[in-house]
Scaffold this active site. Structure first.
Site, short mmCIF file in Angstrom:
data_model
loop_
_atom_site.label_atom_id
_atom_site.label_comp_id
_atom_site.label_asym_id
_atom_site.label_seq_id
_atom_site.Cartn_x
_atom_site.Cartn_y
_atom_site.Cartn_z
N VAL A 56 21.00 65.47 -3.50
CA VAL A 56 20.32 64.62 -4.47
C VAL A 56 21.30 63.53 -4.90
CG1 VAL A 56 19.21 64.53 -6.73
CG2 VAL A 56 18.91 66.54 -5.28
N HIS A 98 30.06 58.83 -2.81
CA HIS A 98 28.80 58.46 -3.46
C HIS A 98 28.33 59.71 -4.18
CE1 HIS A 98 24.89 55.95 -3.08
NE2 HIS A 98 24.69 56.89 -4.01
N ALA A 99 28.18 59.64 -5.48
CA ALA A 99 27.84 60.81 -6.29
C ALA A 99 26.64 61.55 -5.70
CB ALA A 99 27.53 60.37 -7.72
N HIS A 100 26.74 62.88 -5.62
CA HIS A 100 25.63 63.66 -5.10
C HIS A 100 25.71 65.11 -5.58
CE1 HIS A 100 28.87 63.93 -2.11
NE2 HIS A 100 28.38 65.09 -1.72
N ILE A 101 24.55 65.73 -5.65
CA ILE A 101 24.42 67.12 -6.07
C ILE A 101 23.90 67.93 -4.89
CG2 ILE A 101 23.17 68.70 -7.60
CD1 ILE A 101 22.97 66.38 -9.62
#
Length: 297
Positions: free
Chosen positions: A40, A91-94
């Site tokens: 995400v 790149h920020a992600h969950i």
């Protein structure tokens, strides 16, 4: 240089999308720990997740909550595990990971290989179960949860203004863009050159490959996994010494693994100079990939 995820957002790279809204995107991890492993992301490129403004961080987690409900409804599991690592892609992600035991969340575990058709099934199943922002069953997902290879290749062909090209031609055009200016570092620097061949009727073994390349039948051939072959080039602290270049190699690796079937690297010849071919089958039945030269003394 945009991150791999930004290129997915921009439509430059394909993905198995499961949910999307104006500011966020969710898609299957192509090197998952388990089936249904989902990423995400915010569409805005921010390297470190905790650099997001508080409202945007909260919105990202709210979106992830909806996606997690869809994953749990579509993939049999006890819980959906959540992880933020932040070292793989800038790149920020969950990570949302279906889990039945704690060890399912261990990132040291070997990644599994999920066939393309199964990835399509998972993406469609999850997309159908992601609730909308108002909690209703229907989610606002991408216009299509997952485009087929042929559709993506046709779109790429149109962008490249080659509307009359075959899907294989579209794949080659994308490969040329991804490999442009890239060099493989061994004891010398050799460019990556896009190649395409008519695939043999049967399996691509050493005998068929040597015949295809007009090489003597007794030439040594060694097979390697693509991820192993590129490991020093996709690492942020690898031989390139440049995170942006490492990200380009990651994008290339992602494209090859997702768009081509049964991708392998074939090292041909004896040292100190070898030829290496990364090849897989296109949806049109051709062999495509890249070649380069290795110098190993």
């Amino acid at each position: 240089m945009p991150s791999i995820f930004s290129r997915i957002v921009a439509g430059e790279l394909p993905a198995y999308k499961v949910a999307e809204d104006e500011h966020h995107l969710a898609f299957l991890d192509i090197t998952p720990l388990v089936e249904g492993h989902t990423l995400v992301i915010p569409k805005k490129e921010v390297d470190y997740i905790f650099d997001l403004p508080p409202a945007e961080l909260a919105a990202l987690h709210q979106f992830a909550q909806r996606v997690a409900k869809g994953v749990k409804a579509a993939v049999p599991c006890k819980r959906i595990g959540v992880a933020v690592i932040g070292l793989e892609v800038p790149h920020a992600h969950i990570h949302l990971i279906p889990m039945n035991q704690v060890s399912d969340m261990n990132f040291a575990n070997p990644k599994i290989k999920v066939p393309e058709e199964r990835m399509k099934e998972l993406a469609a199943a999850i997309a159908a179960k992601v609730p909308g922002a108002d909690g209703s069953p229907a989610a606002k997902t991408a216009d299509k949860p997952l485009e087929s290879k042929a559709e993506r290749e046709t779109a790429a062909s149109n962008v490249a203004k080659t509307a009359d090209a075959s899907p294989a031609d579209a794949s080659l055009e994308q490969l040329r863009q991804l490999t442009e200016g890239l060099y493989f570092v061994s004891e010398s620097d050799a460019p990556l050159t896009v190649v395409s061949y008519q695939a043999p009727s049967g399996a691509l073994d050493a005998k068929e490959l040597l015949k295809l390349l007009n090489q003597p039948a007794d030439t040594p051939v060694q097979e390697q996994e693509l991820t192993y072959f590129l490991r020093n080039h996709t690492a942020d602290d690898g031989v390139l010494g440049n995170v942006d270049l490492a990200n380009r190699y990651k994008a290339l690796q992602m494209f090859l693994k997702q768009e081509l079937e049964d991708v392998k690297v074939y090292r041909i010849g004896k040292g100190p100079q070898l030829e290496a071919y990364a090849l897989g089958k296109t949806s049109g039945g051709k062999l495509a990939g890249f070649k380069t030269t290795l110098v190993e003394t």
